[in-house]
Design an enzyme around this catalytic site. Structure first.
Site, PDB file in Angstrom:
ATOM      1  N   LYS A 105       0.865  -1.182   0.000  1.00  0.00           N
ATOM      2  CA  LYS A 105       0.000   0.000   0.000  1.00  0.00           C
ATOM      3  C   LYS A 105       0.900   1.230   0.000  1.00  0.00           C
ATOM      4  O   LYS A 105       1.661   1.456   0.942  1.00  0.00           O
ATOM      5  CB  LYS A 105      -0.916   0.009   1.220  1.00  0.00           C
ATOM      6  CG  LYS A 105      -1.958   1.120   1.174  1.00  0.00           C
ATOM      7  CD  LYS A 105      -2.864   1.088   2.394  1.00  0.00           C
ATOM      8  CE  LYS A 105      -4.009   2.074   2.233  1.00  0.00           C
ATOM      9  NZ  LYS A 105      -3.559   3.455   1.945  1.00  0.00           N
ATOM     10  N   PHE A 176      -1.153   0.713 -10.766  1.00  0.00           N
ATOM     11  CA  PHE A 176      -1.637  -0.571 -10.269  1.00  0.00           C
ATOM     12  C   PHE A 176      -2.887  -1.076 -10.989  1.00  0.00           C
ATOM     13  O   PHE A 176      -3.392  -2.141 -10.661  1.00  0.00           O
ATOM     14  CB  PHE A 176      -1.893  -0.548  -8.758  1.00  0.00           C
ATOM     15  CG  PHE A 176      -2.648   0.651  -8.247  1.00  0.00           C
ATOM     16  CD1 PHE A 176      -3.988   0.834  -8.533  1.00  0.00           C
ATOM     17  CD2 PHE A 176      -2.005   1.584  -7.454  1.00  0.00           C
ATOM     18  CE1 PHE A 176      -4.678   1.924  -8.050  1.00  0.00           C
ATOM     19  CE2 PHE A 176      -2.688   2.687  -6.948  1.00  0.00           C
ATOM     20  CZ  PHE A 176      -4.041   2.848  -7.253  1.00  0.00           C
ATOM     21  N   ARG A 246     -16.659   1.635  -4.223  1.00  0.00           N
ATOM     22  CA  ARG A 246     -15.981   0.925  -3.139  1.00  0.00           C
ATOM     23  C   ARG A 246     -16.401  -0.541  -3.197  1.00  0.00           C
ATOM     24  O   ARG A 246     -17.581  -0.849  -3.288  1.00  0.00           O
ATOM     25  CB  ARG A 246     -16.337   1.546  -1.788  1.00  0.00           C
ATOM     26  CG  ARG A 246     -15.440   1.095  -0.651  1.00  0.00           C
ATOM     27  CD  ARG A 246     -15.722   1.889   0.601  1.00  0.00           C
ATOM     28  NE  ARG A 246     -15.374   3.285   0.465  1.00  0.00           N
ATOM     29  CZ  ARG A 246     -14.153   3.782   0.606  1.00  0.00           C
ATOM     30  NH1 ARG A 246     -13.135   2.966   0.880  1.00  0.00           N
ATOM     31  NH2 ARG A 246     -13.918   5.072   0.485  1.00  0.00           N
ATOM     32  N   LYS A 252      -7.728  -3.367   2.283  1.00  0.00           N
ATOM     33  CA  LYS A 252      -6.558  -2.666   2.825  1.00  0.00           C
ATOM     34  C   LYS A 252      -6.145  -3.327   4.136  1.00  0.00           C
ATOM     35  O   LYS A 252      -6.990  -3.584   4.994  1.00  0.00           O
ATOM     36  CB  LYS A 252      -6.885  -1.187   3.067  1.00  0.00           C
ATOM     37  CG  LYS A 252      -7.263  -0.427   1.818  1.00  0.00           C
ATOM     38  CD  LYS A 252      -7.641   1.004   2.119  1.00  0.00           C
ATOM     39  CE  LYS A 252      -9.024   1.104   2.728  1.00  0.00           C
ATOM     40  NZ  LYS A 252      -9.489   2.509   2.854  1.00  0.00           N
TER      41      LYS A 252
END
Length: 473
Positions: A105, A176, A246, A252
């Site tokens: 991340k 990404f 989302r 995460k």
């Protein structure tokens, strides 16, 4: 004379008090009436005091190169407040992520390349120089503008500045995803891997993704990344499509540390919390004070911990100023003794972040065509990583080794790290010099794998600048 970013200079004018000139991201301001009363955007203003400080030539060049202050919207999308991008949920700490794609991340600034320009999630334009975007394709790319680990503030400052294009040389665009490339995640990454060499851009790279072998593998990788200064991990569901919302197909994973602090004061609540405590002011063992407002339940706000008592908070990391980043209230000191001395070191990292909104305990199954095959497992898509792993500089070690002690002293950093191996166990101890530090032992099925881990950890630390020293008595 010129000013560094954020620097202020006082110049005496016709009044009693001096005027203050400041540079923020290449935009110069002055407190004089002539500058304040102009109708132009702030980055297009100047005055005699700024010209006297910088010179007419420098000011003319700045005004000529500064872009419009109001960010542009992409053609045909006027009034859009936020771009529809794929965003994830925090991992709940329990879901089995075996087979998911794992990457670091990045602590950079989310940036969407629409084929012509960089846009933020809020649909604002980043003023990237032409030489930075040269070679990028005409199709969209999703990624981050990134400087280095723990340099989010610098990256954010650069991308929001105007009139200082040379500062973009410190940035890289780490990609990404390819939002408009058809197919599941694996196909999109193959598309990027094949296309990236044709862009011939020295300022772009692809983020490395590897298959998560188990939740233990996930925990080990999270330890490795956070020890290097990284923010955490991102996990992508195999076979998942790019959803402009989302989604539970991307999770995460971060790590929290915890610390015991002293409650020093209360801050009054507002809105729903009016008439009770809104936040706690706490003092760290370093003497620094910060505010903790997250994690307090209604009962805590009605009956807050007493001033002078010791509470536990969890946090993501400490800032360069020694304050806590994202502190969350956990509860009163568990041993029931609010007046015992506070430890002067951080406790061992204890838990993975589970923040609001939390990921559902059960993830909805994707459509049939999205389901990954059980066999064979997907193979890693290996592309450029943001920061390469250092190559070991030392020779081989014995299966049983003496403790090797290293120190890193640089500015405010004053840390030690030591390592030793006993058979198939590799143990590390680290912390602030002068403290006992934290100890962690990993066991391996054979000495060869223990040796490999020993050499890897040693290489990482020496690559970060740790120097071997005689071990203190």
């Amino acid at each position: 004379m010129d000013l560094e970013n954020g620097q202020t200079y006082e110049m005496q004018g016709s009044g009693k008090n001096p005027y203050r000139i400041k540079n923020v991201g290449g935009v110069y301001s002055c407190t004089c009436p002539a500058w304040c009363n102009q109708s132009q955007p702030s980055n297009a203003r100047t005055c005699k005091h700024i010209r006297k400080l910088r010179g007419d030539a420098a000011e003319e060049l700045r005004l000529a190169t500064a872009g419009p202050l109001k960010p542009l919207k992409p053609e045909g999308e006027e009034g859009v407040n936020e771009l529809p991008l794929l965003q994830g949920f925090p991992w709940n700490g329990e879901q089995d992520l075996t087979g998911w794609w794992m990457s670091e991340k990045l602590d950079g600034v989310r940036a969407y390349w629409d084929g012509k320009q960089f846009l933020s999630r809020r649909n604002n334009l980043y003023y990237a120089p032409d030489w930075f975007t040269a070679g990028l394709p005409a199709h969209p790319l999703d990624g981050e503008l990134w400087v280095a680990r723990k340099e989010f503030d610098l990256a954010s400052e650069i991308v929001r500045s105007q009139g200082t294009p040379d500062r973009w040389k410190d940035l890289k665009f780490l990609i990404f995803d390819a939002p408009e490339s058809k197919g599941p995640f694996e196909d999109r990454m193959k598309f990027l891997t094949d296309a990236a060499p044709t862009w011939k851009s020295q300022y772009t790279a692809l983020v490395e993704h590897v298959v998560c072998e188990s939740n233990d593998h996930l925990a080990d990788e999270l330890d490795r990344v956070t020890e290097l200064g990284g923010e955490g991990l991102m996990l992508r569901k195999p076979g998942s499509h790019y959803e402009r919302t989302r989604s539970t197909t991307i999770l995460k994973v971060k790590k929290f540390l915890d610390m015991e602090v002293i409650v020093t004061d209360y801050e009054a609540g507002e809105g729903r919390h009016k008439g009770r405590v809104g936040a706690l002011w706490v003092r760290l063992s370093s003497g620094k004070e910060c505010k903790v407002g997250t994690g307090l339940k209604d009962r805590d706000r009605d009956n807050p911990p007493a001033k002078g008592s010791i509470i536990t908070v969890k946090y993501q990391e400490q800032t360069k100023d020694g304050l806590l980043r994202f502190p969350v209230y956990v509860g009163p000191r568990p041993d029931g003794n609010p007046h015992a001395p506070i430890p002067t070191r951080k406790k061992t990292p204890t838990e993975t972040v589970v923040s609001v909104p939390a990921a559902p305990a059960k993830v909805e199954a994707p459509p049939k065509e999205d389901k990954p095959k059980a066999e064979p497992a997907p193979q890693p898509v290996t592309v450029s990583a943001p920061v390469p792993t250092p190559v070991p500089t030392g020779g081989s070690t014995m299966a049983a080794t003496p403790k090797r002690y290293f120190e890193f002293v640089d500015g405010s950093s004053n840390k030690f790290w030591e390592i030793w191996m006993d058979g198939t166990d590799v143990t590390t101890n680290w912390g602030k010099i002068g403290t006992g530090g934290q100890t962690k032992t990993k066991s391996f099925p054979d000495e060869a794998k223990a040796q490999k881990e020993y050499d890897k950890l040693l290489a990482e630390k020496t690559g970060k600048g740790y120097s071997e020293k005689p071990r203190p008595a």
